[in-house]
Design a protein around this motif. Sequence first.
Motif, PDB file in Angstrom:
ATOM      1  N   ASN A 266       0.604  -1.457  -0.279  1.00  0.00           N
ATOM      2  CA  ASN A 266       0.163   0.116  -0.413  1.00  0.00           C
ATOM      3  C   ASN A 266       0.668   1.479   0.384  1.00  0.00           C
ATOM      4  O   ASN A 266       0.699   2.276   0.577  1.00  0.00           O
ATOM      5  CB  ASN A 266      -1.110   0.190   1.074  1.00  0.00           C
ATOM      6  CG  ASN A 266      -1.753   1.185   0.635  1.00  0.00           C
ATOM      7  OD1 ASN A 266      -2.769   0.958  -0.386  1.00  0.00           O
ATOM      8  ND2 ASN A 266      -2.441   1.646   1.617  1.00  0.00           N
ATOM      9  N   LEU A 267       1.817   0.999  -0.459  1.00  0.00           N
ATOM     10  CA  LEU A 267       2.708   2.528  -0.310  1.00  0.00           C
ATOM     11  C   LEU A 267       2.075   2.925  -1.960  1.00  0.00           C
ATOM     12  O   LEU A 267       3.021   4.407  -1.998  1.00  0.00           O
ATOM     13  CB  LEU A 267       4.397   1.508  -0.367  1.00  0.00           C
ATOM     14  CG  LEU A 267       5.151   1.981   0.315  1.00  0.00           C
ATOM     15  CD1 LEU A 267       7.024   1.036   0.435  1.00  0.00           C
ATOM     16  CD2 LEU A 267       5.277   2.837   1.446  1.00  0.00           C
ATOM     17  N   ALA A 268       1.725   2.085  -2.588  1.00  0.00           N
ATOM     18  CA  ALA A 268       0.786   3.069  -3.747  1.00  0.00           C
ATOM     19  C   ALA A 268      -0.350   2.060  -4.398  1.00  0.00           C
ATOM     20  O   ALA A 268      -0.204   0.661  -3.823  1.00  0.00           O
ATOM     21  CB  ALA A 268       2.142   3.134  -5.166  1.00  0.00           C
ATOM     22  N   GLU A 269      -1.392   3.165  -4.510  1.00  0.00           N
ATOM     23  CA  GLU A 269      -2.432   2.814  -5.077  1.00  0.00           C
ATOM     24  C   GLU A 269      -2.329   1.469  -6.456  1.00  0.00           C
ATOM     25  O   GLU A 269      -3.315   0.692  -6.703  1.00  0.00           O
ATOM     26  CB  GLU A 269      -3.835   3.099  -3.907  1.00  0.00           C
ATOM     27  CG  GLU A 269      -3.948   4.279  -4.965  1.00  0.00           C
ATOM     28  CD  GLU A 269      -4.967   4.778  -3.562  1.00  0.00           C
ATOM     29  OE1 GLU A 269      -5.353   6.034  -4.050  1.00  0.00           O
ATOM     30  OE2 GLU A 269      -5.565   4.210  -3.157  1.00  0.00           O
ATOM     31  N   GLN A 270      -2.092   2.656  -7.235  1.00  0.00           N
ATOM     32  CA  GLN A 270      -2.216   2.029  -8.614  1.00  0.00           C
ATOM     33  C   GLN A 270      -0.545   2.674  -9.262  1.00  0.00           C
ATOM     34  O   GLN A 270       0.311   3.622  -8.872  1.00  0.00           O
ATOM     35  CB  GLN A 270      -2.723   3.403  -9.273  1.00  0.00           C
ATOM     36  CG  GLN A 270      -2.643   2.780 -10.826  1.00  0.00           C
ATOM     37  CD  GLN A 270      -3.571   4.319 -11.717  1.00  0.00           C
ATOM     38  OE1 GLN A 270      -3.903   5.802 -11.747  1.00  0.00           O
ATOM     39  NE2 GLN A 270      -5.175   3.438 -12.224  1.00  0.00           N
ATOM     40  N   VAL A 271       0.391   2.001  -9.454  1.00  0.00           N
ATOM     41  CA  VAL A 271       1.262   2.468 -10.603  1.00  0.00           C
ATOM     42  C   VAL A 271       0.867   1.729 -12.516  1.00  0.00           C
ATOM     43  O   VAL A 271       0.723   0.596 -12.474  1.00  0.00           O
ATOM     44  CB  VAL A 271       2.822   0.537  -9.918  1.00  0.00           C
ATOM     45  CG1 VAL A 271       3.887   0.821 -11.065  1.00  0.00           C
ATOM     46  CG2 VAL A 271       2.814   1.067  -8.848  1.00  0.00           C
ATOM     47  N   VAL A 272       1.466   2.909 -12.610  1.00  0.00           N
ATOM     48  CA  VAL A 272       1.669   3.692 -14.104  1.00  0.00           C
ATOM     49  C   VAL A 272       2.585   2.905 -14.796  1.00  0.00           C
ATOM     50  O   VAL A 272       3.880   3.476 -14.985  1.00  0.00           O
ATOM     51  CB  VAL A 272       1.060   4.651 -14.418  1.00  0.00           C
ATOM     52  CG1 VAL A 272       0.767   4.739 -16.091  1.00  0.00           C
ATOM     53  CG2 VAL A 272      -0.191   4.537 -14.078  1.00  0.00           C
ATOM     54  N   LEU A 273       2.620   1.772 -16.041  1.00  0.00           N
ATOM     55  CA  LEU A 273       3.789   1.819 -16.795  1.00  0.00           C
ATOM     56  C   LEU A 273       3.762   1.844 -17.910  1.00  0.00           C
ATOM     57  O   LEU A 273       2.894   2.232 -18.659  1.00  0.00           O
ATOM     58  CB  LEU A 273       4.459  -0.166 -16.371  1.00  0.00           C
ATOM     59  CG  LEU A 273       4.007  -0.652 -14.986  1.00  0.00           C
ATOM     60  CD1 LEU A 273       3.539  -2.210 -15.694  1.00  0.00           C
ATOM     61  CD2 LEU A 273       5.533  -0.093 -14.252  1.00  0.00           C
ATOM     62  N   HIS A 274       4.843   2.920 -18.363  1.00  0.00           N
ATOM     63  CA  HIS A 274       4.714   3.204 -19.527  1.00  0.00           C
ATOM     64  C   HIS A 274       6.246   2.794 -20.459  1.00  0.00           C
ATOM     65  O   HIS A 274       7.065   2.372 -20.392  1.00  0.00           O
ATOM     66  CB  HIS A 274       5.579   4.818 -19.345  1.00  0.00           C
ATOM     67  CG  HIS A 274       4.925   5.864 -18.317  1.00  0.00           C
ATOM     68  ND1 HIS A 274       3.799   6.614 -18.851  1.00  0.00           N
ATOM     69  CD2 HIS A 274       4.521   5.771 -17.245  1.00  0.00           C
ATOM     70  CE1 HIS A 274       2.914   6.737 -17.729  1.00  0.00           C
ATOM     71  NE2 HIS A 274       3.978   6.563 -16.693  1.00  0.00           N
ATOM     72  N   PRO A 275       5.452   1.577 -21.203  1.00  0.00           N
ATOM     73  CA  PRO A 275       6.659   0.619 -22.957  1.00  0.00           C
ATOM     74  C   PRO A 275       6.842   1.890 -23.545  1.00  0.00           C
ATOM     75  O   PRO A 275       6.502   2.821 -23.545  1.00  0.00           O
ATOM     76  CB  PRO A 275       5.742  -0.648 -22.468  1.00  0.00           C
ATOM     77  CG  PRO A 275       4.684  -0.164 -22.467  1.00  0.00           C
ATOM     78  CD  PRO A 275       4.517   1.213 -21.347  1.00  0.00           C
TER      79      PRO A 275
END
Length: 454
Positions: A266-275
């Motif tokens: 829960n250090l993040a609730e969403q992770v956005v990955l950029h390929p």
Amino acid sequence: MASVPGPYLNSDKSSFAYTSVTKRWPAIIQQIADDLNGAEGDERAAEERPKLTDLLFSLKQDLETDAVISHLPAEAIDSEIYNSEIDAYQESSKETLKWHSAPWLLSECYLYRKIQHFFDSSKYWKSYDMFGHAKNTTFTKSSDAVSSLADRYVKISEQLGETLKGADHATKVAALELLFHELLSTSLWGNATDLSLLVTVSLEELKKLQVAAESRDKEMLLANDFEAVWKQLNSQVGGRVDIVLDNSGFELYTDLVLTLFLLDSNLAEQVVLHPKSQPWFVSDVVPRDFGSVISMLADEKVFPEQRNALNSIVEKLTNYMNDGSIVIRTSTFWTTSLPFWEIKENGKAKGDQVWRDFRASKLVIFKGDLNYRKLTGDVMWNRDTPFTVATQDLAHANIPIVSLRTVKADVCVGLPEGKGASLAAKWKSEHPDQPEEAWSWSGSYAVISALTKS
Ligand code: F6P
Ligand code: MG
């Protein structure tokens, strides 16, 4: 603002640019042609192979004969941006842009854009990933590293469960920090794997690099802003973290494990990955690599060890992708040659869109060497230039960032005064036949360099 020095040039024999244009890129084009001719395809696709091969060989010849770098055809993606960069450089330098003397970053990005345009212009090879075969085959050979990280992640998950259940606040924070540090470091050294170097480094050597990476000592970390990064990440429960990815295969796997940890803790609730939105610098992640890497992790024939741990990683990743906790987002901004100084309110070539997107993030992690070159403009900064100066407008864009980079190209800033000279002297004494700045191409050193919100 400090004045910006000139770019690294392909003509500079003391820079890795020179080796790149004379040796690495021709070999990479040859490899693409070889893989293309071995690739599966129906009859109609096969008929297009000779034409594509000719185009590749003519580009290879351009490199070998120091031809002029001409405008991209108008219909090529981002041709306006590339062509205006070419014009701007020619105007300022009063020289025609040629392969052996062009700025390294501009010509290297142009190379991959141009190759993609060959495939875009075909009928049956538009969605072909010319590096797909190399990326997947190399990943299957990292099984020791893959299973030991899976095993480690299970232990980390157990520790995390214990930590989140019990303990007072201060103990929890200290434990989370330790675990985050470990996975950040794995993701950092995972960047030692870069297929574009495979041309000159054997696979065995690369594997050793990967394993040795885990035991790198402090001496190899030349800048370390970890504390600022942790403070930023821990400034808010949940929130969004972004990762601007670099390479597929083992490095992507380490990034996905880091992502799992951020979400599980829960250090993040969403992770956005950029390929990237197109095959790029050989090993970079494109969207379809997620599917390939995850199905290889799920396949007991590819990775027979640590099956329970790997199955649990695969299941968690799939769930997080399905419920929107992990988001995959592309932008053509990442495949221009522009510095990341354009990530600002009025930035060029979709730099403005990226800036708006990143405003919602509490931390943006940039992976790898090429991203670092673009963060710092790939210009000849003195080694003791502060990272806040070398990142120009980005340092004032109010976006908290961290660059995790193993140093594989010339530009490297943020070192204490005199450190650059001592690294050069040490390298020269150990490698008398190499240029003294070659320490910075070796991938042995790394940096964790951050910009916090102003
Ligand atoms: O420096 C060698 C090189 O292959 C460059 O072409 C490029 O900047 C970089 O390494 C790619 O490395 P990474 O995958 O870490 O961005
Ligand atoms: Mg890469």
